[in-house]
Scaffold this active site. Structure first.
Site, PDB file in Angstrom:
ATOM      1  N   HIS A  90       8.932  -7.552   0.500  1.00 23.30           N
ATOM      2  CA  HIS A  90       9.528  -6.578   1.431  1.00 23.30           C
ATOM      3  C   HIS A  90       9.807  -7.338   2.723  1.00 23.30           C
ATOM      4  CE1 HIS A  90       7.570  -2.756  -0.486  1.00 23.30           C
ATOM      5  NE2 HIS A  90       8.869  -2.739  -0.725  1.00 23.30           N
TER       6      HIS A  90
ATOM      7  N   CYS B  80       2.864  -1.719   7.102  1.00 23.87           N
ATOM      8  CA  CYS B  80       3.350  -0.877   5.991  1.00 23.87           C
ATOM      9  C   CYS B  80       2.476   0.343   5.763  1.00 23.87           C
ATOM     10  CB  CYS B  80       3.643  -1.645   4.718  1.00 23.87           C
ATOM     11  SG  CYS B  80       2.568  -2.947   4.278  1.00 23.87           S
TER      12      CYS B  80
HETATM   13  N1  ARG Z   1       1.554  -2.067  -3.591  1.00 20.52           N
HETATM   14  C1  ARG Z   1       2.678  -1.715  -2.768  1.00 20.52           C
HETATM   15  C2  ARG Z   1       3.956  -2.157  -3.457  1.00 20.52           C
HETATM   16  O1  ARG Z   1       3.943  -3.180  -4.096  1.00 20.52           O
HETATM   17  C3  ARG Z   1       2.560  -2.329  -1.413  1.00 20.52           C
HETATM   18  C4  ARG Z   1       3.642  -1.919  -0.483  1.00 20.52           C
HETATM   19  C5  ARG Z   1       3.572  -2.576   0.855  1.00 20.52           C
HETATM   20  N2  ARG Z   1       4.616  -2.088   1.674  1.00 20.52           N
HETATM   21  C6  ARG Z   1       5.362  -2.799   2.522  1.00 20.52           C
HETATM   22  N3  ARG Z   1       6.229  -2.181   3.239  1.00 20.52           N
HETATM   23  N4  ARG Z   1       5.273  -4.099   2.600  1.00 20.52           N
HETATM   24  O2  ARG Z   1       4.966  -1.511  -3.389  1.00 20.52           O
END
Ligand code: ARG
Length: 265
Positions: free
Chosen positions: A165, A260
């Site tokens: 992300h 997040c």
């Molecule tokens: N386990 C979640 C996923 O893989 C973690 C999300 C983290 N979110 C972020 N905006 N980095 O989607």
């Protein structure tokens, strides 16, 4: 003033693997500790900004990562996420209900285009939107978001599944600054970050990147993050920022940290 959306970790755990951080962490979350860490973050943030809460849903452990619920593209208007992985797709319905119930205009992207909300769409202090693509969100999301905003969106290709992300490796700060990890981006991406932020660019070390230092919440001159090296604290200090560390080790097992766990409304 920023209002943030958070979701209590009542059902948080690692029970599937959809990013490299979750690998090896199945069933390994200390849930009592996770609740305390989340509460610490809530306490720090609520002293600096209004916080709204969305009700957690059993069976949706990653709903705590509200950043992925959607992207608030303008006042009272949100683009709801269309998740890449089936494990998270059901969340969209609950985020959508929350926004409708809060009086937002809710829209989604065209059929089949993946987009993971504010995890992959970040505004810098000049108002420019930066969008990450290539891991979770599709490149096609960029043009759609730009059309909705009637403006330009700067795309950044994410080249490493570990930095899946945009908000895991890039954090625009007040006053035209940014903290970022170069290995998450292509040479072209590194160039566009440097051109846009110039002397306000703080490239973090691999160690800081691995501590999720780029996954920070910036409120005024405060930068709230899991952990930063002395070197990074000094670099931020020179730009006028004060670092507040809030340990979120249990959430890092799922591939997320301070930023997040919040969504800017
Ligand atoms: N386990 C979640 C996923 O893989 C973690 C999300 C983290 N979110 C972020 N905006 N980095 O989607």
């Amino acid at each position: 003033m920023k209002t943030l959306l958070m979701c209590e970790p009542r059902y948080f755990e690692v029970c599937y693997v959809i990013n490299p951080w979750m690998d090896g962490n199945l069933g390994r979350v200390d849930t009592g500790l996770a609740v305390r860490q989340w509460r610490d973050l809530y306490d720090v943030l609520s002293g600096k900004a209004p916080i709204k809460l969305i009700e957690p849903v059993a069976g949706l452990p990653d709903m705590v990562f509200t950043a992925n619920g959607g992207f608030v593209c303008r006042d009272r208007e949100v683009v709801i996420s269309s998740f890449r992985h089936p494990e998270r797709r059901v969340e969209s319905r609950y985020f959508s209900d929350f926004f409708v119930g809060s009086g937002y205009r809710v829209s989604g992207l065209g059929n089949g285009v993946h987009f993971e909300g504010a995890g992959d769409a970040l505004r810098d202090s000049s108002g420019q939107v930066w969008a990450g693509y290539g891991q979770r969100s599709d490149v096609g999301a960029i043009d759609e978001i730009a059309a909705m905003l009637h403006g330009r969106v700067n795309g950044l290709a994410l080249v490493d599944p570990k930095w899946y992300h945009l908000d895991t490796a890039f954090c625009p700060l007040e006053g035209g600054c940014v903290i970022a990890y170069d290995k998450a981006f292509s040479a072209q991406g590194v160039g566009s970050i440097e051109r846009a932020f110039g002397g306000g660019t703080i490239w973090v070390s691999e160690e800081d990147a691995n501590s999720f230092a780029c996954n920070a919440v910036n409120i005024g001159s405060d930068v709230i993050l899991h952990r930063a090296s002395d070197e990074l604290k000094a670099a931020l200090g020179r730009q006028g920022f004060n670092v507040i560390e809030v340990g979120v080790s249990e959430f890092i097992k799922a591939g997320g940290a301070c930023k997040c766990l919040t969504l800017e409304l």
